[in-house]
Motif scaffolding. Sequence first.
Motif, PDB file in Angstrom:
ATOM      1  N   PHE A  69       0.864  -5.425   0.108  1.00 35.55           N
ATOM      2  CA  PHE A  69       0.000  -4.363  -0.389  1.00 35.55           C
ATOM      3  C   PHE A  69      -1.415  -4.637   0.121  1.00 35.55           C
ATOM      4  O   PHE A  69      -2.012  -5.672  -0.193  1.00 35.55           O
ATOM      5  CB  PHE A  69       0.056  -4.287  -1.915  1.00 35.55           C
ATOM      6  N   ALA A  70      -1.906  -3.694   0.938  1.00 35.39           N
ATOM      7  CA  ALA A  70      -3.192  -3.900   1.599  1.00 35.39           C
ATOM      8  C   ALA A  70      -4.336  -3.866   0.594  1.00 35.39           C
ATOM      9  O   ALA A  70      -4.194  -3.341  -0.517  1.00 35.39           O
ATOM     10  CB  ALA A  70      -3.397  -2.821   2.660  1.00 35.39           C
ATOM     11  N   HIS A  71      -5.461  -4.415   1.023  1.00 29.59           N
ATOM     12  CA  HIS A  71      -6.698  -4.359   0.229  1.00 29.59           C
ATOM     13  C   HIS A  71      -6.498  -4.964  -1.172  1.00 29.59           C
ATOM     14  O   HIS A  71      -6.794  -4.322  -2.174  1.00 29.59           O
ATOM     15  CB  HIS A  71      -7.211  -2.913   0.138  1.00 29.59           C
ATOM     16  N   PHE A  72      -5.938  -6.182  -1.214  1.00 31.69           N
ATOM     17  CA  PHE A  72      -5.726  -6.917  -2.478  1.00 31.69           C
ATOM     18  C   PHE A  72      -4.761  -6.185  -3.413  1.00 31.69           C
ATOM     19  O   PHE A  72      -4.760  -6.403  -4.619  1.00 31.69           O
ATOM     20  CB  PHE A  72      -7.065  -7.146  -3.218  1.00 31.69           C
ATOM     21  N   ILE A  75       1.770  -1.528   2.970  1.00 31.49           N
ATOM     22  CA  ILE A  75       1.432  -0.240   2.345  1.00 31.49           C
ATOM     23  C   ILE A  75      -0.028  -0.255   1.901  1.00 31.49           C
ATOM     24  O   ILE A  75      -0.488  -1.212   1.262  1.00 31.49           O
ATOM     25  CB  ILE A  75       2.362   0.033   1.142  1.00 31.49           C
ATOM     26  N   HIS A  76      -0.735   0.817   2.223  1.00 33.17           N
ATOM     27  CA  HIS A  76      -2.131   0.940   1.788  1.00 33.17           C
ATOM     28  C   HIS A  76      -2.189   1.142   0.276  1.00 33.17           C
ATOM     29  O   HIS A  76      -1.509   2.003  -0.276  1.00 33.17           O
ATOM     30  CB  HIS A  76      -2.780   2.139   2.491  1.00 33.17           C
ATOM     31  N   THR A  77      -2.985   0.316  -0.371  1.00 31.66           N
ATOM     32  CA  THR A  77      -3.235   0.498  -1.804  1.00 31.66           C
ATOM     33  C   THR A  77      -4.737   0.358  -2.023  1.00 31.66           C
ATOM     34  O   THR A  77      -5.453  -0.172  -1.166  1.00 31.66           O
ATOM     35  CB  THR A  77      -2.498  -0.571  -2.649  1.00 31.66           C
ATOM     36  N   GLY A 129       4.136  -0.407   9.034  1.00 37.11           N
ATOM     37  CA  GLY A 129       2.891  -0.067   8.352  1.00 37.11           C
ATOM     38  C   GLY A 129       1.730   0.015   9.319  1.00 37.11           C
ATOM     39  O   GLY A 129       1.947  -0.088  10.522  1.00 37.11           O
ATOM     40  N   GLU A 130       0.573   0.164   8.831  1.00 31.45           N
ATOM     41  CA  GLU A 130       0.176   0.387   7.460  1.00 31.45           C
ATOM     42  C   GLU A 130       0.516   1.821   7.064  1.00 31.45           C
ATOM     43  O   GLU A 130      -0.025   2.772   7.642  1.00 31.45           O
ATOM     44  CB  GLU A 130      -1.345   0.140   7.303  1.00 31.45           C
ATOM     45  N   LEU A 131       1.407   1.967   6.073  1.00 36.56           N
ATOM     46  CA  LEU A 131       1.764   3.305   5.628  1.00 36.56           C
ATOM     47  C   LEU A 131       0.711   3.809   4.647  1.00 36.56           C
ATOM     48  O   LEU A 131       0.148   3.031   3.871  1.00 36.56           O
ATOM     49  CB  LEU A 131       3.149   3.277   4.964  1.00 36.56           C
TER      50      LEU A 131
END
Length: 292
Positions: free
Chosen positions: A185-188, A150-152, A117-119
């Motif tokens: 999962f990124a960004h909370f 993973i970017h979310t 990642g970060e995908l």
Amino acid sequence: MITDTHVHVFPPDVIRDWEKIARKEAHFASLVRGKVHRWATVEDVVDSMNLTGIDESWIFGFAFEDQGLCRLCNDYVIDALKQHPDGLRGLAVVSPGCAGCEAELVRCRNAGMIGVGELFPQGQGVDITDPRQTWRLASLAYETGMFLLIHTAEPVGHDYPGKGNVGPKEAAMFCINHPEVSVVFAHFGGGLWQYELMPEMKRVLANAWYDTAAFPWLYSPKVLLAIDGAGVSEKFLYGSDFPILTYQRYSTLWEQAGLKGEKLEKILSGNAETLRRKTSEKVGMAPCTSPS
Ligand SMILES: [Zn+2]
């Protein structure tokens, strides 16, 4: 001990040729042309760590659509791991839809990387709710003992370059399809953690983790109290999103929320260590060889 699990680095070649690359990579173009964008090399990361007292950083290149550019980033990170074996750990970037993605992942694992990642699902043209597009990546990550990052993003709220359309619903579907894989999962997680309060979702999300990247721009410090109240603070990893944000911007948030002691220590490093250990132990760190 502080571990920053979300740190971007760019090879000097990418920094030099960014305009040329941006012509072919639309997602990269939108991010690097954004107002808050900054470049950072490995040296910048190490300097910042020394300045702010970060003990360990998990670094990764940019997840391009082009697998060749991903490989260039991975070469740079692998080299950095050799130079700074104590302070740095590496994640591999791959383009999940491209030929060669699997061999690259195995190569990176053998070079000591711990995750992928970060995908950027939208930026890389991957629908993470479609198992036909994700099963190779998910199975290989599991078999090699790597976690995914993973970017979310939130399905509501203000827009920003790179926000994308992958939120809690899509992330949950990925977990339903691939329950065996550990995923940060990124960004909370775009708010996915809240659904751990639903008993059936708690089971589905057993291997889901969340990072705090971009926290100062997204939530009030009180979100930490909600996370603690929901009983999921042991699934949260401190990640800064360096170089666009550094540790100084976060330290006041912990204080404002009144988070301290063991709970803070776990978010700052303990949970990251648990994730890394658990993921690699699942396969017993079996040495992997390139597929022929
Ligand atoms: Zn992100």
